[in-house]
Design a protein around this motif. Sequence first.
Motif, short mmCIF file in Angstrom:
data_model
loop_
_atom_site.label_atom_id
_atom_site.label_comp_id
_atom_site.label_asym_id
_atom_site.label_seq_id
_atom_site.Cartn_x
_atom_site.Cartn_y
_atom_site.Cartn_z
N ALA A 20 29.24 5.93 18.55
CA ALA A 20 28.70 5.63 19.88
C ALA A 20 28.41 4.14 19.98
O ALA A 20 28.22 3.46 18.97
CB ALA A 20 27.43 6.43 20.15
N ARG A 21 28.36 3.65 21.20
CA ARG A 21 28.20 2.20 21.43
C ARG A 21 27.25 1.93 22.58
O ARG A 21 27.17 2.70 23.54
CB ARG A 21 29.58 1.57 21.72
CG ARG A 21 29.50 0.13 22.23
CD ARG A 21 30.86 -0.50 22.34
NE ARG A 21 31.39 -0.79 21.00
CZ ARG A 21 32.62 -1.23 20.77
NH1 ARG A 21 33.47 -1.39 21.77
NH2 ARG A 21 33.02 -1.48 19.55
N ARG A 22 26.56 0.77 22.47
CA ARG A 22 25.76 0.26 23.57
C ARG A 22 26.06 -1.23 23.75
O ARG A 22 26.34 -1.95 22.78
CB ARG A 22 24.26 0.43 23.28
CG ARG A 22 23.81 1.87 23.18
CD ARG A 22 23.89 2.60 24.50
NE ARG A 22 23.41 3.98 24.41
CZ ARG A 22 24.16 5.03 24.08
NH1 ARG A 22 25.45 4.86 23.79
NH2 ARG A 22 23.63 6.24 24.03
N THR A 51 28.06 -6.02 21.32
CA THR A 51 27.94 -4.57 21.22
C THR A 51 27.15 -4.16 19.98
O THR A 51 27.10 -4.88 18.98
CB THR A 51 29.33 -3.90 21.14
OG1 THR A 51 30.01 -4.35 19.96
CG2 THR A 51 30.16 -4.22 22.36
N THR A 53 27.44 -0.79 17.70
CA THR A 53 28.28 0.39 17.53
C THR A 53 27.81 1.16 16.31
O THR A 53 27.69 0.59 15.21
CB THR A 53 29.76 -0.01 17.36
OG1 THR A 53 30.14 -0.89 18.42
CG2 THR A 53 30.66 1.22 17.38
N ALA A 136 22.28 4.39 20.51
CA ALA A 136 23.65 4.57 20.02
C ALA A 136 23.67 5.44 18.78
O ALA A 136 24.52 6.34 18.62
CB ALA A 136 24.28 3.21 19.73
N GLU A 139 23.07 9.12 19.67
CA GLU A 139 24.26 9.73 20.25
C GLU A 139 25.31 10.01 19.17
O GLU A 139 25.96 11.07 19.18
CB GLU A 139 24.86 8.83 21.34
CG GLU A 139 26.09 9.43 21.99
CD GLU A 139 26.73 8.52 23.03
OE1 GLU A 139 27.92 8.71 23.30
OE2 GLU A 139 26.03 7.62 23.55
#
Length: 459
Positions: A20-22, A51, A53, A136, A139
């Motif tokens: 997942a990434r933000r 990012t 990740t 992240a 998730e």
Amino acid sequence: MTELGARLAVPRTDAPVGVARRDITPPTGIRAKNWGPADWERSEGAHRPFTATALAVGADPLVLVALDGTWWRRVDDERAVRGRVRELLGIAEERLVIALSHTHAGAVLCSADAGLPGGELIPGYLDALAEAIASAAREAVDTAAPGHIDWTAGRCALAADRELDIEGRALVGYNPDATEADDTVVVGRITAADGGTVGTVVNYACHPTTLAWQNRLVSPDYVGAMRELVEAETGAPVLFLQGASGELAPRRQYTGELDVADRHGRALGYAVLSALALLPAPGTELELSGVVESGAPLGMWTEAPQAPATTIAAARSAVELELNDLPTLDDLERSWADIDPRSRQERLGRARNLRDGYIDGPTVEHPLWAWRLGDALLVAHPGEAYSAFQTGVRGDLEGNPVLVLNLANGPGFVYLPTDEAYRRGAYQAWQTPLAPGSLGRVTAAASGLLCDLLDGGAR
């Protein structure tokens, strides 16, 4: 002698995996003065996105977060962010690694600079960073599903030795007379059970110092263009992990030209794609399956299902390291009296941060994190080790891919140079508080920790 039925294994990790990434792009106007000669202090925009990740591996997950960021200048700031993430995740100390890319064109990660221009945005950014990393990671853990990671290695000539001597003075710049730098790129292809790519791990050692004081935009440096290229081809996020790059950097650096950073990134990106292209299908290895008679007898290597590698384990340890005799801040101010005032203040600020939290006795405890991911291994530490760290550990663990991470879970201002760097008076040697011999001790401890993980479980 090779016989029919011989196998050429692909190192792999079989476990639940989630990615997942933000977006963590720093706000315009945040303090981004990371170079002494800079005559500006606030960023004026962003070259490319930043990012965070996250990769979760295993039923009782190990969580690895790749973060676009400079370096932690104070121990307390790093502990606060990682502590908040651990609290939100409810995860043990040894099972979380947060690794910085080490871009030198990022926001200043130092709450003590809150009173300086642009520094008023730092505390809020650090809070947002902790929340984004935790989000992240959560998730990635919650969406983890059966899958695997196939590991391979490529080569990239971007990194070069930056130990340059000019007229008896040790500089930090490309040295054309040095032996070739370590060019290893460790690549992991993360796939779901149906074979679809869900992520790519890239571990490479090269300082992101393309962009320097002339550039006023925050930038992930070469990592940004590498990520864009690989993600466009694979359709999945990339986790970039900075390797042991204490003496490695691009040949051309210290520029404000954004296209130079992008060219550097594409060079690494194509190396990653080349390595990925040579991997067999997920979950398979090559088998010498038969002989076909043609004009010559032809040995046929074909893809065959491979046995899984499911052992997931983690450990944390620490190495006691001796300190150099450190000058006082007054001594440093006197010794730097003749250099540019902006550069002098930058050096003094780093020296103050070094003495606040990292050093609290005659020795220091330098932490190490070690993971086993099936056939693959990972070792992470704070600080900036020279590349002898990764070549030494990989040599000791030959036969297993080893991810080696600088600037993970701790302050990034502590160099671990070679003994030769101390002899030549390199910047990295007079800047570090650690005494000669520290690099060798950390390398030996890391190899031992990884060997213990291998001995603790069968493939």
